[in-house]
Scaffold this active site. Sequence first.
Site, mmCIF file in Angstrom:
data_model
loop_
_atom_site.group_PDB
_atom_site.id
_atom_site.type_symbol
_atom_site.label_atom_id
_atom_site.label_comp_id
_atom_site.label_asym_id
_atom_site.label_seq_id
_atom_site.Cartn_x
_atom_site.Cartn_y
_atom_site.Cartn_z
ATOM 1 N N SER A 1 -55.078 101.657 18.880
ATOM 2 C CA SER A 1 -55.291 100.376 18.153
ATOM 3 C C SER A 1 -56.920 100.189 18.090
ATOM 4 O O SER A 1 -57.466 100.582 17.595
ATOM 5 C CB SER A 1 -54.299 99.116 18.882
ATOM 6 O OG SER A 1 -54.586 97.841 18.072
ATOM 7 N N ASP B 1 -75.743 87.433 12.007
ATOM 8 C CA ASP B 1 -76.622 88.806 12.443
ATOM 9 C C ASP B 1 -75.938 89.784 13.384
ATOM 10 O O ASP B 1 -76.259 90.007 14.587
ATOM 11 C CB ASP B 1 -77.923 88.326 13.269
ATOM 12 C CG ASP B 1 -78.796 89.201 13.657
ATOM 13 O OD1 ASP B 1 -78.857 90.248 12.666
ATOM 14 O OD2 ASP B 1 -79.587 88.912 14.314
ATOM 15 N N HIS C 1 -46.405 100.499 15.682
ATOM 16 C CA HIS C 1 -47.894 100.297 16.246
ATOM 17 C C HIS C 1 -47.900 101.155 17.788
ATOM 18 O O HIS C 1 -48.986 101.588 18.211
ATOM 19 C CB HIS C 1 -48.354 99.042 16.200
ATOM 20 C CG HIS C 1 -49.756 98.829 16.461
ATOM 21 N ND1 HIS C 1 -50.690 99.372 15.660
ATOM 22 C CD2 HIS C 1 -50.323 98.393 17.317
ATOM 23 C CE1 HIS C 1 -51.991 99.384 16.306
ATOM 24 N NE2 HIS C 1 -51.832 98.614 17.403
#
Length: 448
Positions: free
Chosen positions: A159, A374, A427
Amino acid sequence: MNSTPATGTAEPVTYRHSGLVCADHTLDVPLDHADPYGPTLSLFAREVTAAGREHENLPRLLWLQGGPGGRAERPNAAGAWLRRALQDHRVVLMDQRGTGRSTPADRRTLAAFPDAAARAAYLKHFRADSLVRDAELLRAHLAGAGPQGAPPWTVLGQSFGGFCALTYLSLAPEGLDKVLITGGLPTLTGHADDVYRAAYARTLAHNERYFARYPADQQLADAVAAHLETHDVRMPSGERLSVRRFQTLGITFGTSARFDSLHYLLETAFVRGPAGPELSDAFLRGADAVLSFAERPLYALLHEPIYAQGGRPTAWSAHRIREEFPAFDAEGIAQGQAGPVRFTGEMIYPWQFEEDPALVPLRETADLLAHHTDWPPLYDLDRLAANEVPVTAAVYHDDMFVDREQALETASLVRGLRPWITNAYAHDGVRADPAVLDRLLAMTRGTV
């Protein structure tokens, strides 16, 4: 990648149990790897070897777990992958910074900072780029050598750990012998909006699968939501269970181990109290165990920033994009103005920092992170396009957490990456069946 100093703080503590030999390591790493002589953090890792093989010169495999903000697995509750990995490797379980026995980051430790801006500045160093640089220092530490003298290791990224593996390939491929990824190929260039737009559609599909399996649960889920809308219901912890928070229980739909857990929770939902139906303590305690971020606050704080690159903020992407999916609207269900209930998945919302006591003190910090612009890049597209490290990746066809099409696009951008597309697993496939790791290893050897 430029090396930075790391200092081991003690001799490793070694012990045995259940056929395993464990050695616990702790070392100091820079908070900011661009400032190697500035403040430091403690990094913890546990090296695990099969009993009887602890003196063999086995190659190391670093497990990068999902998250962000999840500690490494503990060997007494290991997934299927660990026993398979131990057949050929020493396995390194690193508690990513901020988690487990590494220097923790939660509402208590972060309270030491003077304000939210200072907390946000600190947490900007907790993304995949910092984790990779921590791992490089750990690799050198375990080998008792500098980074240039330490042998490269295998990385298994599950994951979010797969996201970190691609960052590793971008920043320090010289540290890697091979890379195995399970359910963890992120978009390399997409914005968080693209991630969540696709995620909501997949989550709706998983709702349909759930209610097809348990059709009677629809009426029950609607009844719970209506009750929560008209009553001030408190969980055993004392915090209120709202309708929208109840809906986040859909995160359990994403793994085979927990897909059915909501059904068994809902079947305990109501008891008869003095004034009529009430939600049971068993239900409320079970809901709290899933919903509280007390054990993983970094997951909530950093879940959207793990997708942030360049000058565009995430700006609470999941919250904004949800407006495009009115099927998730449940407000007014008690008056018949909404419903049926649809559960959300792996999304983080600003209101969770108003309802979860573990997150409330971090609300302003989370908002600063959501609007930060940023962010440095996490992936080097040119370096990935020229990659020479063997990479194999399991792409789960019906993965609720990682979009298949985005994953395959990423696979096409990494030179030599071999994807294995399968609908046999959810998953958590690598934890459920050792055959997943077995196949990925065979693919790197070219025998599959």
